[in-house]
Enzyme design. Structure first.
Site, short mmCIF file in Angstrom:
data_model
loop_
_atom_site.label_atom_id
_atom_site.label_comp_id
_atom_site.label_asym_id
_atom_site.label_seq_id
_atom_site.Cartn_x
_atom_site.Cartn_y
_atom_site.Cartn_z
N ARG A 278 0.72 -1.36 0.16
CA ARG A 278 0.09 -0.05 -0.24
C ARG A 278 1.04 1.17 -0.14
O ARG A 278 0.36 2.41 -0.27
CB ARG A 278 -0.78 0.05 1.24
CG ARG A 278 -1.95 -1.08 1.31
CD ARG A 278 -3.19 -1.00 0.02
NE ARG A 278 -3.81 -1.80 0.08
CZ ARG A 278 -4.63 -2.35 -0.93
NH1 ARG A 278 -4.88 -1.43 -1.79
NH2 ARG A 278 -5.65 -3.29 -0.88
N LEU A 358 -0.42 -3.86 -10.94
CA LEU A 358 0.14 -2.56 -11.77
C LEU A 358 0.43 -1.41 -10.79
O LEU A 358 0.63 -0.21 -11.31
CB LEU A 358 -0.97 -2.31 -12.79
CG LEU A 358 -1.30 -3.38 -13.74
CD1 LEU A 358 -2.65 -2.90 -14.59
CD2 LEU A 358 -0.12 -3.39 -14.55
N ARG A 359 0.45 -1.54 -9.52
CA ARG A 359 0.76 -0.22 -8.66
C ARG A 359 2.09 0.04 -9.00
O ARG A 359 2.42 1.31 -8.98
CB ARG A 359 0.54 -0.86 -7.15
CG ARG A 359 -0.85 -0.73 -6.58
CD ARG A 359 -1.03 -0.52 -5.03
NE ARG A 359 -2.36 -0.86 -4.66
CZ ARG A 359 -2.67 -2.04 -4.14
NH1 ARG A 359 -2.03 -2.85 -3.97
NH2 ARG A 359 -3.95 -2.00 -3.93
N GLY A 360 3.12 -0.60 -9.20
CA GLY A 360 4.36 -0.39 -9.32
C GLY A 360 4.62 0.49 -10.73
O GLY A 360 5.22 1.59 -10.78
#
Length: 420
Positions: A278, A358-360
């Site tokens: 997070r 896909l947060r990266g």
């Protein structure tokens, strides 16, 4: 007399005067007058010693703050313990950059700071307070509602705007809220007055720390020692941007969009992978080994301890320049562009490093744009990506909870492999 008191005109209801010393913390939706009760600390409570003929029930809309209260808050702020200036922090450039980028673009998602004891993690985070820019809020709203963004509005502010009411606005500095390790869930999420809900049928809600942190910063020191049930609350709020309080079949929701900043010592334990993911960025802090720098840090700290006000004044010009730079970067952020070719290469790096989700990709794009804005450019360059991509990806590479977080070498190697 009873007829006069029993009638509340719209002008009275709109008056900015508080009903009591605690009314700025109380929610008001309706005023009802009942014999045999009196106003006590902003809520209707029966008083045996001094029985009054009237009762004022206060529920569910924040009151406005009077000029006298505003002045009192200002004086209280001036009397608070002096904060070490951000510009006076020696070294730790990686941590400072991550913090600044999150202030410029809160949607990056916060930063996790891990490092040795006594390396200035907490001092640096708390020194950020002086640099935080001002935002527009609705006067007296306990959730710091954004008058222009429905996603950051409380339900009552949204209803008033839909009805076409004009709301009084003011500007205030972005708020920083400390979440102590020993906090209870009710204090974090807020709580509902169940007796009032059952007897009078109204939702009387006392906002918690998540409401106070909306559109601001929530800082958790020693986050790796935080109780699991509070971690679950933070995960839920960080994912949805809303906090929902469920008590006895009653549900109240309010916006809780905040920059989550955590710090801790890896020797005391690692974070759960779900919470670690997070955090938008991850900064590693090490002990300064250079003797000259260590002496400078000790001397600067001694100066601050001897005369904090004089020390802060000596860094006032640098602090003002940094504040102007942040304000300018926030204003120009929307105009910063990143070429599609660079976006593709970022995603290729993430895919080849086997980063989950896909947060990266998203965070790296946002951080690179924020860095370009901080440098005063409207176009992202490969060197901007090279600077931020280790902080955006290295805490997402760990698959086994027993593994340690990569120092960023793997990410840099893959970056140069793809970009060259």
């Amino acid at each position: 007399m009873a007829g006069v008191i029993g009638t509340c005109s719209p002008a009275f209801l709109a008056s900015p005067r508080p009903l009591s010393s605690q009314s700025s913390k109380t929610c008001i939706h309706s005023l009802s007058l009942t014999p045999g009760r009196k106003l006590y600390r902003g809520i209707g409570v029966p008083i045996k010693k001094e029985r009054s003929r009237f009762h004022v029930a206060i529920t569910n809309v924040a009151t406005e703050i009077s000029p006298a209260q505003s002045q009192a808050q200002k004086l209280a702020k001036e009397s608070q313990r002096p904060v070490y200036p951000f510009a006076a922090i020696v070294g730790q450039d990686e941590m400072k950059l991550c913090l600044l980028l999150n202030v410029i673009d809160p949607k990056i998602g916060g930063v996790m700071i891990m490092g040795d004891r006594g390396t200035g993690k907490s001092t640096t985070v708390r020194s950020l307070v002086d640099l935080l820019p001002e935002i527009k809020v609705v006067v007296g709203d306990p959730f710091n509602s954004d008058p222009e963004d429905p996603e950051s509005m409380g339900a009552e502010v949204r209803d008033k705007i839909i009805q076409g009411e004009e709301l009084p606005l003011t500007t205030t500095k972005i708020n920083m809220v400390d979440l102590p390790l020993g906090a209870t869930e009710d204090r974090v999420c807020g709580t509902i007055d169940i007796e009032k809900a059952l007897t009078e049928g109204v939702k009387a809600f006392e906002p918690g720390l998540l409401a106070k942190a909306n559109r601001g910063i929530l800082y958790v020191d020693e986050v790796n020692l935080l109780d699991d049930h509070l971690v679950d609350v933070l995960l839920d709020s960080a994912a949805s941007g809303w906090n929902t309080v469920e008590r006895e079949g009653i549900s109240i929701s309010h916006p809780a969009r905040f920059i989550l900043i955590g710090s801790g010592n890896p020797e005391e334990g690692e974070l759960r992978p779900q919470l670690l993911d997070r955090f938008g960025m991850h900064a590693q802090v090490g002990t300064v080994r250079d003797a000259e720098l260590r002496v400078k840090i000790v001397e600067e700290r001694a100066r601050f301890d001897k005369n904090p006000k004089e020390f802060r004044v000596s860094y006032l010009e640098e602090q003002d320049k940094l504040t102007e730079q942040i304000t300018s970067a926030r204003a120009s952020l929307s105009s910063v562009q990143i070429d599609r070719e660079l976006r593709v290469k970022i995603s290729k790096v993430c895919a080849e490093l086997n980063v989950d989700g896909l947060r990266g990709d998203i965070v790296t794009n946002r951080a690179a744009k924020a860095l370009a804005a901080l440098k005063g450019r409207d176009q992202v360059q490969p060197e901007d990506i090279a600077t931020v991509i280790p902080n955006c990806l290295r805490h997402r590479l760990r698959k086994d909870p027993l593994e340690s977080i990569d120092s960023g070498v793997l990410v840099i190697e893959k970056f140069y492999e793809v970009f060259t």
